[in-house]
Motif scaffolding. Structure first.
Motif, PDB file in Angstrom:
ATOM      1  N   VAL A 106       0.571  -4.078 -11.171  1.00  0.00           N
ATOM      2  CA  VAL A 106       1.121  -4.108 -10.363  1.00  0.00           C
ATOM      3  C   VAL A 106       2.595  -4.776 -11.333  1.00  0.00           C
ATOM      4  O   VAL A 106       2.615  -5.071 -12.527  1.00  0.00           O
ATOM      5  N   GLY A 107       3.431  -3.981 -10.734  1.00  0.00           N
ATOM      6  CA  GLY A 107       4.857  -3.884 -10.918  1.00  0.00           C
ATOM      7  C   GLY A 107       6.371  -4.659  -9.837  1.00  0.00           C
ATOM      8  O   GLY A 107       5.641  -5.484  -9.281  1.00  0.00           O
ATOM      9  N   LEU A 166       2.678   0.008  -8.217  1.00  0.00           N
ATOM     10  CA  LEU A 166       0.869  -0.199  -7.891  1.00  0.00           C
ATOM     11  C   LEU A 166       1.078   1.169  -8.707  1.00  0.00           C
ATOM     12  O   LEU A 166       1.267   2.458  -8.964  1.00  0.00           O
ATOM     13  N   VAL A 167       0.267   0.770 -10.451  1.00  0.00           N
ATOM     14  CA  VAL A 167      -0.429   1.644 -10.655  1.00  0.00           C
ATOM     15  C   VAL A 167      -2.363   1.807 -10.146  1.00  0.00           C
ATOM     16  O   VAL A 167      -2.276   0.494 -10.632  1.00  0.00           O
ATOM     17  N   ILE A 168      -2.677   2.054  -9.892  1.00  0.00           N
ATOM     18  CA  ILE A 168      -4.034   2.675  -9.050  1.00  0.00           C
ATOM     19  C   ILE A 168      -4.683   3.175 -10.582  1.00  0.00           C
ATOM     20  O   ILE A 168      -4.699   4.747 -10.101  1.00  0.00           O
ATOM     21  N   ASN A 169      -5.589   2.959 -11.007  1.00  0.00           N
ATOM     22  CA  ASN A 169      -6.516   3.864 -12.062  1.00  0.00           C
ATOM     23  C   ASN A 169      -7.574   3.774 -11.389  1.00  0.00           C
ATOM     24  O   ASN A 169      -8.453   3.173 -11.173  1.00  0.00           O
ATOM     25  N   GLU A 206      -2.944   6.738  -9.897  1.00  0.00           N
ATOM     26  CA  GLU A 206      -1.726   7.301  -8.848  1.00  0.00           C
ATOM     27  C   GLU A 206      -1.123   6.151  -9.055  1.00  0.00           C
ATOM     28  O   GLU A 206      -1.122   4.920  -9.401  1.00  0.00           O
ATOM     29  N   VAL A 207       0.898   6.323  -9.250  1.00  0.00           N
ATOM     30  CA  VAL A 207       1.330   5.733  -9.056  1.00  0.00           C
ATOM     31  C   VAL A 207       2.512   5.540  -8.257  1.00  0.00           C
ATOM     32  O   VAL A 207       2.739   6.772  -7.214  1.00  0.00           O
ATOM     33  N   LEU A 208       2.116   4.507  -7.272  1.00  0.00           N
ATOM     34  CA  LEU A 208       2.800   4.367  -5.964  1.00  0.00           C
ATOM     35  C   LEU A 208       3.976   3.570  -6.102  1.00  0.00           C
ATOM     36  O   LEU A 208       4.086   2.235  -6.874  1.00  0.00           O
ATOM     37  N   TYR A 228       3.035   9.317  -7.633  1.00  0.00           N
ATOM     38  CA  TYR A 228       3.142  10.312  -8.317  1.00  0.00           C
ATOM     39  C   TYR A 228       0.836   9.815  -9.004  1.00  0.00           C
ATOM     40  O   TYR A 228       0.529   9.775  -9.118  1.00  0.00           O
ATOM     41  N   GLY A 229       0.327  11.363  -8.678  1.00  0.00           N
ATOM     42  CA  GLY A 229      -0.612  12.039  -9.207  1.00  0.00           C
ATOM     43  C   GLY A 229      -0.744  12.320 -10.549  1.00  0.00           C
ATOM     44  O   GLY A 229      -0.269  12.642 -11.014  1.00  0.00           O
ATOM     45  N   THR A 230      -1.001  11.357 -11.698  1.00  0.00           N
ATOM     46  CA  THR A 230      -1.203  11.648 -13.133  1.00  0.00           C
ATOM     47  C   THR A 230      -2.527  12.080 -13.765  1.00  0.00           C
ATOM     48  O   THR A 230      -3.361  11.087 -13.423  1.00  0.00           O
TER      49      THR A 230
END
Length: 125
Positions: free
Chosen positions: A79-80, A84-87, A98-100, A111-113
């Motif tokens: 959480v930022g 939100l980053v979902i790993n 996934e960076v949302l 962003y899909g990384t």
């Protein structure tokens, strides 16, 4: 964003993806969303930037058509302030983040990384 809100979002996002329910996933996004992914560039050509919910729907529907066994397993979420980053692991075991970025309750940018070897249409979203 607090951790409770993030957890509710992640659970809903994950459930929708694993059900292949594109409409339920898209409910979390604004109409003007932008989404950037190297996989989008591979599947659709272009620069990998998807602009707008209509285009995002088309991209994800094509991804599900090509990857009918798509499944995500949550590894963690981070959480930022407004992000939100979902790993997660995809159906091939590849790690993805996934960076949302949010404006209120909805995603305005994503962003899909991927790890270098996992950024391919058959293995990632």
């Amino acid at each position: 964003m607090d951790h409770v809100t993030a957890r509710v979002f992640v659970d809903s996002w994950l459930t929708a993806w694993n059900a292949h329910d594109v409409d339920a996933v898209l409910a979390h996004f604004t109409d003007g969303v932008t989404f950037r992914s190297p996989v989008a560039a591979q599947l659709l050509g272009g620069d990998g930037v998807i602009r707008g919910k209509v285009a995002l729907r088309a991209y994800w529907q094509e991804g599900l058509r090509r990857i009918p066994d798509l499944r995500f397993e949550l590894v963690g979420s981070y959480v930022g302030v407004d992000c939100l980053v979902i790993n997660y692991r995809n159906q091939k075991g590849g790690l993805v983040n996934e960076v949302l970025v949010f404006d209120g309750p909805l995603v305005v940018a994503g962003y899909g990384t991927y790890l270098g070897e996992d950024a391919n249409p058959a293995g990632a979203r």
